[in-house]
Design an enzyme around this catalytic site. Structure first.
Site, PDB file in Angstrom:
ATOM      1  N   HIS A  22     -13.475  -1.927  -1.518  1.00  0.00           N
ATOM      2  CA  HIS A  22     -12.557  -1.567  -0.434  1.00  0.00           C
ATOM      3  C   HIS A  22     -12.986  -2.280   0.857  1.00  0.00           C
ATOM      4  O   HIS A  22     -12.926  -1.707   1.947  1.00  0.00           O
ATOM      5  CB  HIS A  22     -12.577  -0.046  -0.230  1.00  0.00           C
ATOM      6  CG  HIS A  22     -11.260   0.558   0.150  1.00  0.00           C
ATOM      7  ND1 HIS A  22     -10.586   1.444  -0.642  1.00  0.00           N
ATOM      8  CD2 HIS A  22     -10.501   0.421   1.260  1.00  0.00           C
ATOM      9  CE1 HIS A  22      -9.479   1.850  -0.038  1.00  0.00           C
ATOM     10  NE2 HIS A  22      -9.399   1.232   1.117  1.00  0.00           N
ATOM     11  N   TYR A  24      -2.164   5.559  -4.171  1.00  0.00           N
ATOM     12  CA  TYR A  24      -3.153   6.598  -3.904  1.00  0.00           C
ATOM     13  C   TYR A  24      -2.584   7.848  -4.531  1.00  0.00           C
ATOM     14  O   TYR A  24      -1.361   8.044  -4.546  1.00  0.00           O
ATOM     15  CB  TYR A  24      -3.307   6.830  -2.399  1.00  0.00           C
ATOM     16  CG  TYR A  24      -4.253   5.876  -1.720  1.00  0.00           C
ATOM     17  CD1 TYR A  24      -5.524   5.659  -2.193  1.00  0.00           C
ATOM     18  CD2 TYR A  24      -3.858   5.216  -0.557  1.00  0.00           C
ATOM     19  CE1 TYR A  24      -6.393   4.795  -1.545  1.00  0.00           C
ATOM     20  CE2 TYR A  24      -4.717   4.348   0.098  1.00  0.00           C
ATOM     21  CZ  TYR A  24      -5.988   4.148  -0.411  1.00  0.00           C
ATOM     22  OH  TYR A  24      -6.839   3.304   0.227  1.00  0.00           O
ATOM     23  N   THR A  28      -5.909   2.677  -6.844  1.00  0.00           N
ATOM     24  CA  THR A  28      -7.179   2.544  -6.117  1.00  0.00           C
ATOM     25  C   THR A  28      -8.080   3.703  -6.513  1.00  0.00           C
ATOM     26  O   THR A  28      -7.703   4.870  -6.371  1.00  0.00           O
ATOM     27  CB  THR A  28      -6.939   2.534  -4.596  1.00  0.00           C
ATOM     28  OG1 THR A  28      -6.096   1.420  -4.297  1.00  0.00           O
ATOM     29  CG2 THR A  28      -8.237   2.383  -3.826  1.00  0.00           C
ATOM     30  N   LYS A  67      -8.178  -0.698  -9.217  1.00  0.00           N
ATOM     31  CA  LYS A  67      -8.847  -1.379  -8.094  1.00  0.00           C
ATOM     32  C   LYS A  67      -9.960  -0.504  -7.539  1.00  0.00           C
ATOM     33  O   LYS A  67      -9.729   0.668  -7.203  1.00  0.00           O
ATOM     34  CB  LYS A  67      -7.827  -1.685  -6.994  1.00  0.00           C
ATOM     35  CG  LYS A  67      -8.430  -2.315  -5.758  1.00  0.00           C
ATOM     36  CD  LYS A  67      -7.356  -2.842  -4.835  1.00  0.00           C
ATOM     37  CE  LYS A  67      -7.955  -3.402  -3.574  1.00  0.00           C
ATOM     38  NZ  LYS A  67      -8.384  -2.355  -2.622  1.00  0.00           N
ATOM     39  N   SER A  97       0.832  -1.206   0.000  1.00  0.00           N
ATOM     40  CA  SER A  97       0.000   0.000   0.000  1.00  0.00           C
ATOM     41  C   SER A  97       0.866   1.255   0.000  1.00  0.00           C
ATOM     42  O   SER A  97       1.941   1.281   0.591  1.00  0.00           O
ATOM     43  CB  SER A  97      -0.869  -0.013   1.266  1.00  0.00           C
ATOM     44  OG  SER A  97      -1.421   1.263   1.503  1.00  0.00           O
TER      45      SER A  97
HETATM   46  C1  GLV Z   1      -7.005   2.404   3.838  1.00  0.00           C
HETATM   47  O1  GLV Z   1      -6.901   2.318   2.661  1.00  0.00           O
HETATM   48  C2  GLV Z   1      -8.111   1.888   4.558  1.00  0.00           C
HETATM   49  O2  GLV Z   1      -9.035   1.340   3.954  1.00  0.00           O
HETATM   50  O3  GLV Z   1      -8.124   2.036   5.790  1.00  0.00           O
END
Ligand code: GLV
Length: 407
Positions: A299, A152, A178, A275, A129
């Site tokens: 998510h 991100y 994402t 994603k 991430s």
């Molecule tokens: C971060 O991406 C989360 O979902 O906490």
């Protein structure tokens, strides 16, 4: 009588190693979740386990797997079962990718390093991430396996470009953009607890910490937790406790749009995975934009409560674009049978995040190994039980929705 007693009494050998003992008592990912709940401070567990608002979508994600049932075939010679497939043009031993999860060090001090090593041992891609607590380079240093980098998009595109360059320089195979996080979903467990990253030690967290001494001891002994990829940057290096909502809503670019895909293409030579795709229309748009793969994902229910379960999107998306783009599916993968279901509907592979975090919290790196083994064995066993000896035999005829709805 003594002989009879001796013949039926079998004590388990006492396992001296506490982690091995803990893991040996678990039979499912849900068991690991219960162990994680016991071991982690409430705020940390809730950050990992929680989801947006009423957590309807999180619940429906997992419920969708229960609503899909098998139509098994028998007498099909499953003496040899092959779980391998290909993904992004490369062989993959199991249709599984480890999803990106932020701040993995809150579950265990090794954090992302442990997950990356476990993934490499199993020959599965690990997605780091952007919001990791170990940097792009630190993870590359411990894993020569397939590594993907989740992006991100900061308002500061120079910073994003730098990260892409760092990922390319250290051998990351693909980027995962994402796209479901234009703004952060409201995770009410975090709101209630005033949860921050890194977790701050106020009076309530001190009490919580005292009740979880193992976690607190390793948290206090380890280096401070920070947003490892941007340490020292003016954009907010995570050295002060901050709520994720404040961080994302101030640092990330809500203006991100389809036009930006071309920008990524010009700064990244490898495959691109989008994603967070949640509709057939956007899956088509992604295929038109030429990305190599899409991850059907909400998510883990952490963003829009009320979004559809990814599993329900797999078949219609596969029908619309399955020959143009590879399809990943996440959202509640807890068993090998879940992987088999998603692949039967048309997914190339699944992603899972929470499952390995429960393992990480319950048993560190060995807990992650445990989860991967569990998913591998579950996939193999389920294939045997439905009469499929090869992933290519996992087709829509093997499953049906119990409620009879056409999705
Ligand atoms: C971060 O991406 C989360 O979902 O906490």
């Amino acid at each position: 009588m003594l002989r009879t007693l001796r013949s039926v009494l079998r004590f388990r050998r006492l396992e001296r190693d506490a982690v091995a003992r803990r893991l040996s008592r678990a039979a499912s990912v849900e068991d690991l979740r219960r162990i994680a709940r016991r071991r982690l401070p409430g705020g940390v567990f809730d950050y990992i386990d929680g989801a947006a608002e009423d957590e309807l979508t999180a619940g429906r994600n997992t419920a969708a797997f229960r609503t899909l049932e098998f139509r098994p075939r028998v007498l099909r010679d499953v003496a040899e079962i092959r779980t391998d497939t290909t993904l992004l043009g490369r062989p993959l031993p199991l249709p599984l990718v480890l999803a990106p999860t932020g701040f993995s060090r809150i579950a265990d001090p090794q954090g992302e390093l442990a997950v990356a090593r476990a993934a490499a041992r199993a020959d599965l891609p690990y997605t780091l991430s952007t919001l990791s607590t170990r940097s792009i380079e630190e993870v590359a240093a411990v894993s020569t396996g397939r590594r993907w980098f989740q992006v991100y998009v900061w308002r500061d595109r120079g910073l994003v470009r730098e990260m892409l360059e760092r990922a390319a320089a250290t051998g990351y195979e693909a980027i995962v953009i994402t796209v479901d996080t234009a703004v952060l979903g409201r995770r009410e467990r975090d709101v209630r607890r005033g949860f921050t990253l890194p977790p701050k030690l106020g009076l309530d967290t001190l009490i919580d910490g005292a009740l979880h001494p193992g976690w607190t001891w390793s948290f206090l002994r380890a280096d401070p937790i920070a947003f490892a990829n941007v340490v020292g940057r003016s954009v907010g290096d995570g050295s002060d406790p901050v709520s994720l909502a404040d961080y994302i809503n101030t640092q990330f670019d809500p203006a991100l749009s389809w036009d930006d895909i071309a920008w990524f293409r010009s700064h990244w030579d490898g495959p691109i995975v989008l994603k967070g795709v949640q509709s057939v229309a956007d899956a088509r748009r992604a295929a038109d934009a030429g990305v190599e793969a899409i991850a059907l994902s909400n998510h883990g229910g952490r963003q829009l409560d009320g979004a559809p379960p990814p599993l329900e999107l797999v078949a219609p998306v596969a029908e619309a674009v399955g020959d143009r783009v590879e399809i990943l599916c996440d959202g509640g993968i807890r068993r090998g049978s879940d992987i088999v279901k998603a692949v039967a509907l048309g997914a190339r592979a699944c992603m899972t995040g929470r499952a390995y975090l429960y393992g990480l919290a319950a048993g560190g790196e060995r807990g992650v190994d445990w989860v991967i083994d569990h998913l591998r064995e579950g996939t193999r066993r389920t294939m045997g039980l439905v009469g499929a000896s090869d992933v290519a035999e996992l087709t829509p005829e093997l499953v049906r929705w119990r409620d009879g709805e056409r999705r």
